[in-house]
Write a protein that holds these residues in place. Structure first.
Motif, PDB file in Angstrom:
ATOM      1  N   GLU B 428       0.806  -1.231   0.000  1.00  0.00           N
ATOM      2  CA  GLU B 428       0.000   0.000   0.000  1.00  0.00           C
ATOM      3  C   GLU B 428       0.837   1.278   0.000  1.00  0.00           C
ATOM      4  OE1 GLU B 428      -2.884  -0.473   3.087  1.00  0.00           O
ATOM      5  OE2 GLU B 428      -4.379  -1.194   1.642  1.00  0.00           O
ATOM      6  N   ALA B 429       1.888   1.293   0.825  1.00  0.00           N
ATOM      7  CA  ALA B 429       2.731   2.492   0.906  1.00  0.00           C
ATOM      8  C   ALA B 429       3.364   2.781  -0.458  1.00  0.00           C
ATOM      9  CB  ALA B 429       3.817   2.287   1.956  1.00  0.00           C
ATOM     10  N   VAL B 431       2.184   1.860  -3.376  1.00  0.00           N
ATOM     11  CA  VAL B 431       1.116   2.304  -4.282  1.00  0.00           C
ATOM     12  C   VAL B 431       0.850   3.805  -4.089  1.00  0.00           C
ATOM     13  CG1 VAL B 431      -1.386   2.150  -4.670  1.00  0.00           C
ATOM     14  CG2 VAL B 431       0.020   0.060  -4.595  1.00  0.00           C
ATOM     15  N   ARG B 432       0.741   4.224  -2.830  1.00  0.00           N
ATOM     16  CA  ARG B 432       0.486   5.661  -2.551  1.00  0.00           C
ATOM     17  C   ARG B 432       1.608   6.537  -3.107  1.00  0.00           C
ATOM     18  NH1 ARG B 432      -1.564   4.055   2.411  1.00  0.00           N
ATOM     19  NH2 ARG B 432       0.410   4.423   3.496  1.00  0.00           N
ATOM     20  N   ASP B 433       2.824   6.083  -2.897  1.00  0.00           N
ATOM     21  CA  ASP B 433       4.005   6.799  -3.361  1.00  0.00           C
ATOM     22  C   ASP B 433       4.013   6.931  -4.884  1.00  0.00           C
ATOM     23  OD1 ASP B 433       6.492   8.030  -2.851  1.00  0.00           O
ATOM     24  OD2 ASP B 433       7.522   6.192  -3.549  1.00  0.00           O
ATOM     25  N   ILE B 435       1.462   6.786  -6.954  1.00  0.00           N
ATOM     26  CA  ILE B 435       0.388   7.679  -7.393  1.00  0.00           C
ATOM     27  C   ILE B 435       0.810   9.151  -7.215  1.00  0.00           C
ATOM     28  CG2 ILE B 435      -1.933   8.523  -6.785  1.00  0.00           C
ATOM     29  CD1 ILE B 435      -2.723   5.590  -6.380  1.00  0.00           C
ATOM     30  N   ALA B 436       1.488   9.418  -6.080  1.00  0.00           N
ATOM     31  CA  ALA B 436       1.914  10.796  -5.820  1.00  0.00           C
ATOM     32  C   ALA B 436       2.969  11.259  -6.823  1.00  0.00           C
ATOM     33  CB  ALA B 436       2.467  10.901  -4.393  1.00  0.00           C
ATOM     34  N   LEU B 476      -4.951  -2.728  -5.900  1.00  0.00           N
ATOM     35  CA  LEU B 476      -4.708  -1.644  -4.935  1.00  0.00           C
ATOM     36  C   LEU B 476      -4.678  -0.288  -5.632  1.00  0.00           C
ATOM     37  CD1 LEU B 476      -1.929  -3.267  -2.713  1.00  0.00           C
ATOM     38  CD2 LEU B 476      -4.266  -2.682  -1.995  1.00  0.00           C
ATOM     39  N   LEU B 477      -4.047  -0.222  -6.800  1.00  0.00           N
ATOM     40  CA  LEU B 477      -3.956   1.034  -7.553  1.00  0.00           C
ATOM     41  C   LEU B 477      -5.350   1.508  -7.949  1.00  0.00           C
ATOM     42  CD1 LEU B 477      -0.833   0.243  -9.756  1.00  0.00           C
ATOM     43  CD2 LEU B 477      -1.096   2.289  -8.302  1.00  0.00           C
ATOM     44  N   LYS B 479      -8.190   0.749  -6.643  1.00  0.00           N
ATOM     45  CA  LYS B 479      -8.946   1.146  -5.462  1.00  0.00           C
ATOM     46  C   LYS B 479      -8.564   2.566  -5.028  1.00  0.00           C
ATOM     47  CE  LYS B 479      -9.025  -0.915  -1.243  1.00  0.00           C
ATOM     48  NZ  LYS B 479      -8.618  -2.104  -0.460  1.00  0.00           N
ATOM     49  N   ALA B 480      -7.258   2.839  -5.034  1.00  0.00           N
ATOM     50  CA  ALA B 480      -6.773   4.156  -4.613  1.00  0.00           C
ATOM     51  C   ALA B 480      -7.200   5.250  -5.593  1.00  0.00           C
ATOM     52  CB  ALA B 480      -5.249   4.138  -4.480  1.00  0.00           C
ATOM     53  N   CYS B 483     -11.105   6.375  -5.402  1.00  0.00           N
ATOM     54  CA  CYS B 483     -11.716   7.085  -4.283  1.00  0.00           C
ATOM     55  C   CYS B 483     -11.349   8.557  -4.258  1.00  0.00           C
ATOM     56  CB  CYS B 483     -11.328   6.414  -2.962  1.00  0.00           C
ATOM     57  SG  CYS B 483      -9.567   6.490  -2.650  1.00  0.00           S
TER      58      CYS B 483
END
Ligand SMILES: [Zn+2]
Lengths: 107, 483
Positions: B428-429, B431-433, B435-436, B476-477, B479-480, B483
């Motif tokens: 998850e971390a 994936v967030r990174d 996307i940012a 995961l991507l 889903k992120a 939202c």
């Protein structure tokens, strides 16, 4: 098996001069032309004598190519020493280095 | 072109048998030794010696016959074929005349239109002659050199029926013959080394004719290419003779590979008169039914049958089955991997992909992998179970190649941290990174390009050095992003 598979041995034949010349060529024998007729006559008498065997009734008798009656004589596939090259070529009429040397034949 | 012609071809193939020793003496059967060092009184034809038949050579001749679907003779014997030539020390060749080891076989060839059976007239056992060398050095134009190492090496002569109708069929027959003889391991069939040699008989006739035309024989064709070319040349030569009102002469020819034409060796009148007669120095051989049956039982499965079985019983695609069975060792490797518990398609994929690639790249044989199948199977199972990714699998495969079978795959994965990351929490971390860091790709996705997510999956894979479970990462991507 029929006996006619080996024509030279099974057919009654006249020994002629051309036949003598042909057999001589096949056997790589040199027969002086002056002797050819004499040799043909002599061979003819020999073959006639051998042909006496044809008088024998061989009906139902299997031809025999080996008189021992043995079968299945094998050796195992195990290497044995060969001759040295010097020994192998010792009797050669002509040789060069590693080879026997012969007049050129190309076929 | 006027009326069409039908070409009729029969082949006589000589194949050297893979034995340790010669046919009638204990000299080694070995290619490439120093000239005249593998000779003895028997193979030199010195007076007073007697030949004794090599049991293994006889067994291989029977094996060749059985592999070609022949009837094996109950009683077989040897005959002398008499002729003078400098490579034939005895002045005769010990061969077989009227009672060959095998008769009446067949060989299936596959042609584009349909498969076809070519009849085998006979397969008999005989001894090879020595080798003549014609030096071209100065002063040696009138002489030939003789090396008798090959004299007495065991051969089978395989005579086909005149069943082939084109040079292509002759080529296919030779290829099939070579394949099957290599498969049953009776010969290397290496034309370059002379362990397979081919003579061809060719004639032409009008399609539908029963009678055969006058044939010519082409001797010593020493490559597959020469066979096809020489036959095509010779058939065309016959046609042009007959169409020009002439008659084909029955002659023996040789193929000049440089000039690409046939050259007459001898006419019918000069044909050899071999005066065959029974070899009095050798006894008859009785191949009893049990002996032949043992050889039949021990025969490896033929390539075509194995190919069929792989398709029908194991459900492999025809292409895979063809590649695997094209190399006996490759097929053996595939079978061994299945024996280690891999499903047929999984085992096939690993052989077709990784093994073949490594073989091509490193120029190694399939047998290199024989003692590595346990670990390859273990690796394949881990990839199937998604414990590691396909990419990591390829890397570990290369590692397996370079290490002994005792090196543990599990330990390697643990030590190198190669296990696939499927745990959502761990990803998850990242994936967030990702996307940012990729606002442009994210914008593409949001403006209605769902395929843009693949680029982000690629980024996650890069960040994890290929260890991320791609489908978990994608979920995961998405889903992120939603939202
Ligand atoms: Zn020998």
């Amino acid at each position: 098996m029929t006996r006619h598979l080996y024509p030279l041995f099974s057919l009654r034949m006249d020994i002629t001069r051309p036949l003598v010349e042909k057999v001589a060529l096949l056997a790589r024998l040199e027969i002086p032309p002056a002797d050819a007729d004499r040799v043909a006559a002599q061979l003819g008498r020999i073959v006639t004598m051998v042909e006496t065997l044809n008088k024998l009734d061989t009906k139902g008798v299997e031809p025999l190519s080996n008189p021992t009656g043995l079968v299945d004589a094998f050796r195992s596939d195990e290497p044995r020493p060969s001759l040295s090259r010097d020994e192998a070529l010792a009797n050669a009429p002509d040789k060069v280095e590693m080879f026997l040397r012969v007049p050129r034949v190309v076929e | 072109m006027s009326l069409p012609w039908e070409t009729v071809i029969g082949l006589e193939v000589h194949v050297q048998l893979k034995t340790r020793t010669k046919l009638f003496c204990g000299c080694a059967n070995k290619y490439g030794a120093d000239p005249n060092t593998l000779v003895c009184p028997i193979c030199l034809g010195l007076p007073g010696v007697l030949p004794v038949l090599n049991r293994q050579a006889f067994a291989l001749a029977v094996r060749a016959g059985v592999a070609l679907g022949c009837e094996v003779a109950n009683v077989t014997k040897f005959d002398r074929k008499n002729y003078y030539y400098p490579d034939l020390p005895k002045g005769y060749q010990i061969s077989q005349y009227d009672r060959p080891v095998n008769r009446k076989g067949r060989l299936e060839i596959s042609m584009p239109a349909a498969n076809k059976n070519i009849g085998i007239t006979r397969v008999h056992l005989e001894e090879d002659a020595g080798k003549l060398i014609h030096p071209d050095t100065e002063g040696s134009s009138g002489v030939s050199f003789v090396d008798l190492n090959r004299a007495g090496v065991p051969l089978v002569e395989i005579v086909s029926e005149p069943d082939m109708r084109s040079p292509d069929e002759a080529h296919a027959y030779l290829a099939a013959l070579k394949e099957i003889l290599q498969y049953v391991d009776i010969s290397d069939c290496d034309m370059e080394k002379g362990s397979l040699r081919c003579d061809a008989n060719v004639s032409i006739r009008r399609p539908g004719d029963d009678k055969l035309g006058v044939k010519t024989e082409i001797k010593n064709l020493n490559s597959f290419k020469s066979v096809a070319k020489a036959l095509a040349y010779e058939a065309a030569r016959h046609a042009s003779i007959i169409e020009g009102g002439g008659k084909v002469q029955q002659v023996t020819l040789t193929w000049d590979a440089i000039a690409e034409k046939t050259v007459v060796l001898r006419s019918k009148e000069e044909a050899h008169d071999y005066r065959y007669f029974p070899e009095p120095d050798l006894v008859h051989i009785q191949a009893d039914a049990a002996f032949v049956e043992r050889i039949r039982q021990a025969l490896p499965e033929k390539p075509a049958a194995r190919r069929d079985r792989y398709v029908k019983e194991l459900g492999l695609p025809a292409y895979d089955a063809g590649v695997l069975t094209g190399d006996k060792e490759l097929a053996a490797l595939f079978d061994k991997l299945r024996g280690e518990g891999l499903a047929p398609k999984v085992a096939s994929n690993w052989v077709m992909k990784h093994v073949l690639a490594a073989m091509n790249e490193k120029k190694i044989a399939a047998t290199t992998f024989t003692d590595k199948t346990r670990r390859i199977a273990e690796l394949a199972k881990k990839v199937e179970a998604k414990q590691i990714t396909g990419q990591t699998g390829a890397e570990i495969f290369a590692w397996i190649l370079g290490t002994p079978e005792t090196a543990s795959v599990d330990e390697h994965i643990l030590k190198q941290g190669l296990a696939q990351v499927s745990d959502a929490g761990a990803l998850e971390a990242i994936v967030r990174d990702v996307i940012a860091k990729n606002p442009k790709v994210v914008a593409d996705y949001k403006s209605g390009k769902p395929s843009a997510v693949q680029a982000l999956v690629g980024q996650v894979m890069r960040e994890t050095k290929g260890k991320a479970n791609a489908s978990v990462a994608k979920d995961l991507l998405v889903k992120a992003l939603e939202c």
